[in-house]
Design a protein around this motif. Structure first.
Motif, mmCIF file in Angstrom:
data_model
loop_
_atom_site.group_PDB
_atom_site.id
_atom_site.type_symbol
_atom_site.label_atom_id
_atom_site.label_comp_id
_atom_site.label_asym_id
_atom_site.label_seq_id
_atom_site.Cartn_x
_atom_site.Cartn_y
_atom_site.Cartn_z
ATOM 1 N N ILE B 78 -8.798 -0.895 77.823
ATOM 2 C CA ILE B 78 -10.072 0.476 77.081
ATOM 3 C C ILE B 78 -10.709 1.076 78.414
ATOM 4 C CG2 ILE B 78 -12.420 0.294 76.754
ATOM 5 C CD1 ILE B 78 -12.288 -1.869 74.480
ATOM 6 N N ILE B 79 -10.220 2.352 78.199
ATOM 7 C CA ILE B 79 -10.697 3.040 79.586
ATOM 8 C C ILE B 79 -12.128 3.491 79.331
ATOM 9 C CG2 ILE B 79 -10.248 4.976 80.942
ATOM 10 C CD1 ILE B 79 -7.674 3.085 81.170
ATOM 11 N N PRO B 80 -12.922 3.220 80.148
ATOM 12 C CA PRO B 80 -14.442 3.910 80.347
ATOM 13 C C PRO B 80 -15.106 5.304 80.321
ATOM 14 C CG PRO B 80 -14.222 1.211 81.667
ATOM 15 C CD PRO B 80 -12.990 1.620 81.333
ATOM 16 N N LYS B 81 -16.089 5.157 79.478
ATOM 17 C CA LYS B 81 -15.271 7.260 79.893
ATOM 18 C C LYS B 81 -16.362 7.238 81.203
ATOM 19 C CE LYS B 81 -20.874 5.867 78.929
ATOM 20 N NZ LYS B 81 -21.955 5.671 77.569
ATOM 21 N N GLY B 82 -15.433 8.143 82.145
ATOM 22 C CA GLY B 82 -15.512 8.351 83.234
ATOM 23 C C GLY B 82 -14.865 7.854 84.565
ATOM 24 N N VAL B 83 -13.910 6.702 84.166
ATOM 25 C CA VAL B 83 -12.843 6.548 84.945
ATOM 26 C C VAL B 83 -11.759 7.518 84.387
ATOM 27 C CG1 VAL B 83 -10.680 5.001 85.091
ATOM 28 C CG2 VAL B 83 -13.520 4.351 84.429
ATOM 29 N N LYS B 84 -11.086 8.489 85.452
ATOM 30 C CA LYS B 84 -9.871 9.710 85.717
ATOM 31 C C LYS B 84 -8.577 8.208 85.504
ATOM 32 C CE LYS B 84 -11.469 12.542 88.776
ATOM 33 N NZ LYS B 84 -10.962 12.737 90.596
#
Lengths: 121, 121
Positions: B78-84
């Motif tokens: 899971i790539i959280p929002k805001g993470v490049k």
């Protein structure tokens, strides 16, 4: 926050009980859960939540009012809110669930199968 | 509404292009998408959406600012929002995505890779 991958096989190895969804991921107020099912669950529905069942291993049956679904490895089904469904499995099946964090496993019914506090793996 | 299961293998057979997510399910204002990735995508982030990448077949790499993830069959991240993040894959990989219906594939960047109107399979 540390970002790391989740290996489903490793997670499934950590428990053996049936009908006890465990949280393995959280995103956008949704939960990714895994569970092992065997035997019969109860017919129920969710008032406000659509629910996705994705079969990782085995065969999952879901009884609806008018038919019975058979969902195999690599297949998923979405049960829309309000739709009565009864999961069952002749042999143990490993399932991944995707649903809102608010979802109660037994939906509109509450009994000894109801799990209000889910374990996080 | 007719409730029927979705077989991922069947869906993956219907297209061959890379970096073009297709919608295979909708629930709770979220989309279930599948895509084939091969080669390099662009570094981007999503302002408001967390994004789940689940590998169905092959190996997916995701470059973050400080490390590179290697995600194999049966694993998700899971790539959280805001993470490049920058997805890439040496060989073709089949990926299932869970994310809000509002998610644009290239996030904060818009270029020739951007797909605004997703196909439904």
């Amino acid at each position: 926050m540390e970002i790391s991958k989740v290996n489903l096989e490793d997670k499934f190895k950590t428990f053996s009980e049936h009908w006890t969804p465990k949280i393995v991921g959280e995103l956008n107020n949704q939960h990714v859960k895994i569970a092992k099912f065997k035997g019969q669950f109860i017919m129920h529905h969710h008032e406000n939540e659509d629910e996705l069942f994705f079969v990782i291993k085995g065969i999952l049956n879901i009884e609806l009012v008018d038919k019975v679904l058979e969902i195999k490895e690599g297949e998923f089904v979405i049960i829309p809110k309000g739709v009565k469904h009864k999961p069952f499995a002749k042999e143990e099946v490993e399932v991944l669930l995707f649903e809102p964090a608010s979802t109660l496993n037994t939906g509109n019914k509450q009994n000894e199968l109801t799990i209000k506090q889910l374990e996080k793996l």
